[in-house]
Design a protein around this motif. Structure first.
Motif, PDB file in Angstrom:
ATOM      1  N   ASP A 135      -5.669  -1.313  -4.976  1.00 11.59           N
ATOM      2  CA  ASP A 135      -5.065  -1.796  -3.733  1.00 11.59           C
ATOM      3  C   ASP A 135      -6.027  -2.733  -3.004  1.00 11.59           C
ATOM      4  O   ASP A 135      -6.887  -2.287  -2.256  1.00 11.59           O
ATOM      5  CB  ASP A 135      -4.682  -0.608  -2.840  1.00 11.59           C
ATOM      6  N   GLU A 136      -5.843  -4.022  -3.197  1.00 15.30           N
ATOM      7  CA  GLU A 136      -6.703  -5.036  -2.562  1.00 15.30           C
ATOM      8  C   GLU A 136      -8.169  -4.645  -2.679  1.00 15.30           C
ATOM      9  O   GLU A 136      -8.914  -4.701  -1.709  1.00 15.30           O
ATOM     10  CB  GLU A 136      -6.314  -5.210  -1.085  1.00 15.30           C
TER      11      GLU A 136
ATOM     12  N   SER B  28       0.838  -1.208   0.000  1.00 19.21           N
ATOM     13  CA  SER B  28       0.000   0.000   0.000  1.00 19.21           C
ATOM     14  C   SER B  28       0.865   1.248   0.000  1.00 19.21           C
ATOM     15  O   SER B  28       0.545   2.235  -0.673  1.00 19.21           O
ATOM     16  CB  SER B  28      -0.910   0.022   1.229  1.00 19.21           C
TER      17      SER B  28
HETATM   18 MG   LIG Z   1      -2.170  -2.760   2.257  1.00 20.88          MG
END
Ligand SMILES: [Mg+2]
Ligand SMILES: Nc1ncnc2c1ncn2[C@@H]1O[C@H](COP(=O)(O)OP(=O)(O)O)[C@@H](O)[C@H]1O
Lengths: 264, 346
Positions: free
Chosen positions: A173-174, A46
């Motif tokens: 991001d995820e 991240s």
């Molecule tokens: Mg993360």
């Protein structure tokens, strides 16, 4: 397209909470490349995406997008190059605003905003078409507040928003991590479609090793603020979870991989 | 911003209007005074709405800005400037006050609440400088105000109906007309602005700054812009209030943020928040309702010294009303729902 050189990010520099999240990450992405990024919790995935997007400055190193050095540009000035979808479905949309208002805000990403009306009739028709493709029934709810949507609907909408104005770089991001498995699969499929259709240069962080292997034409694995595995082409296509785990253990000298969510 | 109201807001508006007319026939002077004040303060409440609801910031600058607007207007009018120009200048003064708070908050990273307090503290001295004294009467100077032309125009009316005029049914007409006129123009302008590209970006900034920053908007600039528009309106309201009450006083802004919040919440709860336009109207009606309530409690014997305590209690009540509504609704729902077999008591 994207060029990151020796990027170092240290949080809380000089305090007892000092944490080096990126230890000299270098990464080059070719135009149209779709990279999946995996790595355990706290590996710096991240942080890398946020550093590229300009959420915070980096401590050293350089980042350029399309040969333009953006290292010192604030987040809102990098936005014209970058489309983003976050892990938290709440992050990417304005809950109190209507679906069409959210889309209109995104359609003007990186543009100068003036005193013209915020949503025009012609774009409304365009949004309806694009929403219809999501197949979530949102095309008839243009003036519903986004806050009324489910997490999956919000992520699909955020994805559409991120690609509405074609970004030079798409950062995911995820973005399926907070969704139930069925919805997650659907959003992932939609991502794949949009990425291929628009030939988008993409970095997709996932906590799921199978997804990382199944999607993208390149795979990088992060560990402790560094990129430790980077495979593409034939090697990436033939990659198995077992190989990836073995390689991880060999390189990191640790066997925490299976325990640390990599198998998703 | 959106809350579901169980009673259609049109019904509430009708009942409120009927109540107002009945009250007005009983005590015309008190009610028309309250309505006038409510309308003029309503302009300030729109300013509070922009910061508190749209930007999601509790901006205390308001307390200084209302006096700032009043002082600028009083000073300019007594020194012979036209009331309209003085009122416009008060709007400009408000813009400046908002700019200062905005810079303190976004550029110097001082928390919003403290930024507002700093500006309002500074404004105290500035207001004293502007007026040259703590209290500036407008009346003894026999000067005109923005209400004067209307008062003159309405003069024949009270000559034609001396009976009505004597009973007070014609009082406050000019201020009601000016108030309604200003609110209509300001309301339309706000509705338009917050529908534009920039206005939408301001709303998004208050709603989800991360999201709108990712769309390339400089949220600091949006916050500064919102604070300026808000305080501009508050300064404008201050100028009108000073002309209406025929003085400016260094302490007239005291408690105005609480008045603003009370009006805002009363309006939202009673008249609904279905859409942006509906909310703007509700907020204005809330300001009038608030003033009428205050006028009534004073009329029915509340000691004026206890007013602030009463207001604070009312606002506390109003702030908790939404939660109580939700609570009441869940209780009602659980009572209505037939309990399934084996389900434990709630
Ligand atoms: Mg993360
Ligand atoms: N804003 C922050 N402040 C302090 N530490 C942070 C911050 N963001 C991330 N970190 C730390 O940096 C490391 C990397 O975090 P992150 O990039 O979120 O990991 P990942 O996304 O790979 O799980 C972690 O140790 C995390 O605690």
């Amino acid at each position: 397209m994207l060029d990151a050189k020796d990027v170092v990010k240290i949080f809380n520099h000089g305090t007892i909470n000092e944490k080096t999240a990126l230890r000299g990450v270098s990464l080059h992405l070719k135009e149209g490349e779709f990279v999946s990024v995996i790595g355990g919790n706290g590996a710096g995935k991240s942080t890398l995406l946020s550093a590229i997007a300009g959420v915070y400055g980096v401590d050293s190193g350089n980042i350029s997008i399309d040969d333009r050095d953006v290292t010192r540009l604030p987040e809102h000035r990098r936005a014209k190059y970058i489309g983003r979808v976050f892990q938290d479905p709440m992050m990417g949309t304005a809950a109190n605003m209507e679906i069409e208002e959210n889309l209109a805000l995104a359609a003007r990403r990186g543009q100068l905003r003036g005193l013209k009306w915020g949503v025009t009739a012609s774009e409304r028709a365009e949004y309806r078409d694009k929403l219809r493709r999501l197949d979530l029934g949102l095309e008839n709810r243009l003036t519903s507040k986004v806050g009324l949507l489910s997490g999956g609907q919000r992520q699909a909408l955020t994805l559409l928003m991120a690609t509405l104005r074609k970004p030079k770089l798409l950062l995911l991001d995820e973005h399926t991590a907070a969704l139930d498995p069925k919805t997650a699969a659907k959003v992932l499929e939609l991502s794949e479609e949009l990425i291929h259709e628009n030939n988008l240069t993409t970095m997709m962080v996932t906590h799921n090793m199978r997804d990382a292997i199944a999607h993208g034409d390149r795979l990088i694995m992060m560990y402790d603020g560094k990129i430790i595995i980077d495979v593409e082409g034939e090697t990436k296509r033939n990659l198995t979870a077992k190989q990836l785990l073995d390689k991880f253990e060999e390189l990191s000298g640790s066997s925490e991989a299976d325990g640390n969510l990599l198998l998703g | 911003m959106k809350r579901k109201s169980t009673i259609p807001s049109i019904t509430v508006k009708f009942v409120a209007l009927a109540a107002l007319v009945i009250l007005w026939t009983q005590m015309p002077t008190i009610i028309s005074g309250a309505v006038s004040l409510g309308l003029l303060w309503g302009i300030m409440v729109l300013g509070v709405f922009i910061t508190y609801r749209v930007l999601d910031i509790a901006d205390l600058t308001v307390e200084g800005t209302i006096t700032f607007g009043a002082s600028i207007a009083a000073q300019m009018i007594t020194s012979g400037q036209s009331p309209a120009l003085a009122t416009a200048a008060a709007f400009g003064g408000g813009l400046l006050a908002g700019l200062v708070t905005g810079i303190l908050h976004t550029k110097l990273r001082i928390p919003a609440l403290l930024s507002g307090i700093l500006t309002l503290t500074g404004l105290y001295s500035i207001n004293l400088r502007v007026m040259g004294r703590p209290n500036m009467p407008l009346l003894p100077f026999k000067v005109s105000s923005v209400f004067t032309p209307l008062n003159d125009a309405l003069e024949p009316l009270s000559r034609t109906f001396p009976e009505l005029a004597k009973k007070g049914y014609l009082s406050g007409l000019s201020s009601v007309i000016v108030g309604v006129g200003c609110l209509i123009v300001i309301g339309i302008l706000l509705y338009w602005f917050f529908g534009t590209e920039i206005g939408s970006a301001v709303r998004a900034t208050g709603n989800n700054p991360n999201m709108i920053r990712a769309q390339g908007v400089n949220t600091s600039v949006m916050i500064i812009l919102g604070l300026m528009i808000s305080n501009g309106l508050v300064g404008f309201a201050g100028a009108l209030i000073a002309q209406y009450q025929t003085f400016s006083d260094i302490n007239m802004g005291q408690g105005s943020i609480v008045i603003g919040l009370a009006s805002l919440i009363i309006g939202e709860v009673l008249f609904g928040t279905r859409s942006f336009r509906n909310t703007l109207i509700s907020v204005i009606l809330g300001a009038v309702t608030y003033r009428v309530i205050i006028a009534l409690v004073i009329k029915f014997g509340l000691n004026a010294n206890d007013l602030k305590l009463f207001v604070a209690a009312t606002v506390t009540f109003a702030l908790t009303l939404p939660q109580m509504q939700t609570y009441a609704r869940t209780v009602i729902k659980s009572l209505k729902r037939p309990r399934k077999a084996g389900e434990p008591n709630a």
